[in-house]
Write an enzyme that holds these catalytic residues in place. Structure first.
Site, short mmCIF file in Angstrom:
data_model
loop_
_atom_site.label_atom_id
_atom_site.label_comp_id
_atom_site.label_asym_id
_atom_site.label_seq_id
_atom_site.Cartn_x
_atom_site.Cartn_y
_atom_site.Cartn_z
N GLU A 142 -4.68 9.99 -1.46
CA GLU A 142 -3.51 9.11 -1.29
C GLU A 142 -3.89 8.08 -0.24
OE1 GLU A 142 -0.99 9.18 -3.13
OE2 GLU A 142 -0.58 11.24 -3.78
N GLU A 193 0.92 13.75 -6.27
CA GLU A 193 1.58 14.80 -5.49
C GLU A 193 3.05 14.81 -5.88
OE1 GLU A 193 -0.15 13.39 -1.47
OE2 GLU A 193 -0.17 15.58 -1.43
N THR A 249 -8.17 3.86 2.96
CA THR A 249 -9.10 3.77 1.83
C THR A 249 -10.54 3.93 2.33
OG1 THR A 249 -7.53 2.40 0.65
CG2 THR A 249 -9.81 2.28 -0.09
N GLY A 284 -4.71 8.93 3.83
CA GLY A 284 -5.17 8.11 4.94
C GLY A 284 -5.71 6.80 4.43
N ASN A 316 1.08 8.43 10.15
CA ASN A 316 2.26 7.58 9.94
C ASN A 316 3.51 8.36 9.52
OD1 ASN A 316 1.03 7.94 7.44
ND2 ASN A 316 1.94 6.09 6.62
N CYS A 367 2.63 3.44 3.72
CA CYS A 367 1.70 3.06 2.66
C CYS A 367 2.41 2.34 1.52
CB CYS A 367 0.96 4.28 2.15
SG CYS A 367 2.06 5.62 1.74
N VAL A 377 -11.80 5.76 4.87
CA VAL A 377 -12.16 7.17 5.08
C VAL A 377 -12.08 7.93 3.74
CG1 VAL A 377 -11.53 9.31 6.27
CG2 VAL A 377 -11.46 7.14 7.50
N GLY A 378 -11.14 7.56 2.90
CA GLY A 378 -11.02 8.21 1.59
C GLY A 378 -12.31 8.10 0.78
#
Ligand code: NAD
Length: 454
Positions: free
Chosen positions: A230, A433, A210, A208, A132, A264, A212-213
């Site tokens: 994130e 970050e 949630t 990316g 994104n 996001c 896959v996180g």
């Protein structure tokens, strides 16, 4: 197994490039090379590392228009946004370069000797980026990680590898050691998994979904690998009756339509105090329908297409055909277009009101009072961002402290600034970050005590 990825222009569906998909064996080679390059890099004098990063920033600046046009082509971003994104990479590199010579440990008073802390680089860091905001998000991890003395393996999203590859070439041209910053395009479950599971990679920075996180967190747990997550968001835009309602309504559309809602931090839950609800909706109609949707390479365009057909289908799936609300215009024909959409009369616990749609879709929900606003604002699994519109300073601070989200803005929608920390509460992730502590997140703290009484 997929050997290459097709990069399509989301505004036209034309093929832009095919990019080889990195295999697990190639990831292994990349880690070996990065490990050697990191040692060379960390051994340089801090001033030299800072100088090379500044040179990298200068090259990004010189190539900013090329990078921006590439982002327009591969990600469908508007030209204005893409220019901002290239400039953001330049600024991140400059800001991180400024930290190299200020990355200091501490001397702590203790009895019997001297106590020192050292901030040591982690080694090789894996940055896994989404599609994104391909350029800025890649740089949020990469710039401070390099500045803190690490090597970086960047795994861009399948659909948007081109700007990442371009940046890696610029890093080499700037004089950074070969293999210090490598881009490994490819499939998430092949190249991404290989980076996450490789014992030679000390930390993962994942931005990316949630879903896959959570998988990555489980895999990192096996090795107690350092991790920053994130993840997704479903952010509220809270409009109190005492706000400048005109200004709030004027600002609301682009707070969830920027990047076609694939943001996001998009403020996709517009919470409006009941006493000004009707007035706000009246003002919102022209604000939404006047947003210019179309060719992203046209400077006047405010909103472009979605990234892919799959994303278009996903967004469509969230929006009931019969739902009441406000709908803007969008091109027809080729490209992955979805019109600006604001839904009313939606139950607060409906999927479209609580789950991340990642498209140009918001819901408007009424609330009664401050407590009700905070309760509704927190009624999702996410906690990334949010906005509060009020003229009452006390209320602005109370609500900012009450809402469980990492990035709040008052009477504005700003969320991500490279000077300030960014990250999520709840299932929006953990770790921060950007901001003044960004480099420290890529170090281990070593404590050394030197006895002086022997
Ligand atoms: P995604 O989770 O599908 O993919 C993100 C990256 O992870 C891609 O590079 C992908 O190839 C890779 N990947 C996929 N499966 C993997 C696996 N098993 N192991 C390792 N890597 C894997 O997300 P996306 O669809 O590309 O991006 C959209 C999501 O990103 C949204 O949910 C959005 O909210 C989130 N996002 C969060 C932030 C933030 O800072 N919090 C910023 C931007 C986007």
């Amino acid at each position: 197994m997929i050997h290459e990825h097709r990069v399509l222009n989301p505004a036209t569906e034309e093929l832009v490039a095919t990019v080889p998909a990195t295999t697990a064996a190639e990831v292994d080679t990349a880690v070996t090379r990065a490990t050697a390059a990191q040692r060379t890099w960390a051994a340089l004098a801090p001033a030299d590392r800072a100088r090379l990063l500044r040179r990298f920033a200068v090259l990004v600046d010189e190539h900013a228009e090329r990078l921006a046009l590439l982002e327009v082509t591969e990600a469908g971003h508007t030209l204005g946004n893409a220019r901002w994104e290239a400039a953001n990479v330049r600024d991140l590199l400059d800001y991180a370069a400024g930290g190299v010579e200020r990355l200091t440990g501490r001397q702590i008073p203790v009895p019997g000797g001297i106590d020192l802390t050292f901030l040591e680089p982690l080694g090789v860091v894996g940055v896994i980026a989404p599609w994104n905001f391909p350029m800025p998000i890649a740089a949020w991890g990469t710039a401070p990680a390099l500045a803190a003395g690490n090597a970086v393996l960047l795994k861009p999203a399948e659909t948007t590898p081109l700007t990442a590859q371009y940046l890696a070439r610029l890093a080499l041209d700037a004089g950074l050691p070969q293999h210090l910053f490598q881009v490994l395009p490819g499939a998430g479950d092949v190249a991404g998994t290989a980076v996450v599971e490789h014992p030679g990679v000390a930390k993962i920075v994942f931005t990316g979904s949630t879903r896959v996180g959570k998988q990555i967190m489980a895999r990192c747990a096996d090795r107690v690998k350092r991790l920053t997550l994130e993840l997704g968001g479903k952010s509220p835009n809270i409009v109190f009756a005492d706000a400048d309602v005109e200004a709030a309504a004027a600002a609301a559309p682009m707070s969830f339509l920027d990047n076609a809602g694939q943001d996001c931090c998009a403020r996709t839950r517009i919470l409006v105090q009941r006493s000004v609800y009707e007035r706000f909706l009246e003002l919102l109609v022209p604000a939404v329908t006047s947003v210019v949707v179309g060719d992203p390479s046209d400077e006047k365009t405010q909103m472009g297409p979605l990234i892919s057909r799959a994303q278009l289908e996903r967004v469509r799936g969230y929006v009931p055909e019969s739902a009441d609300g406000i709908r803007g215009g969008a091109p027809t024909g080729p490209g992955f277009w979805f019109p600006p959409t604001v839904l009313t009369g939606i139950a607060p616990d409906a999927p479209v009101a609580t789950e991340e749609v990642f498209g140009p879709v918001a819901v408007v929900l009424p609330f009664e009072d401050e407590a009700d606003a905070v309760r509704l604002a927190d009624a999702t699994d996410h906690g990334l961002a949010g906005s509060i519109w009020t003229r009452d300073v006390g209320r602005a601070l109370r609500v900012s402290q009450a809402v469980r989200a990492g990035n709040l803005s008052v009477n504005s929608h700003s969320a991500v600034r490279y000077w300030t920390p960014f990250g999520g509460y709840k299932q929006s992730g953990f770790g921060r970050e950007l901001g003044p502590d960004a480099l420290a997140a890529f170090t281990e703290t070593k404590n050394v005590f030197i006895g002086t009484e022997a």
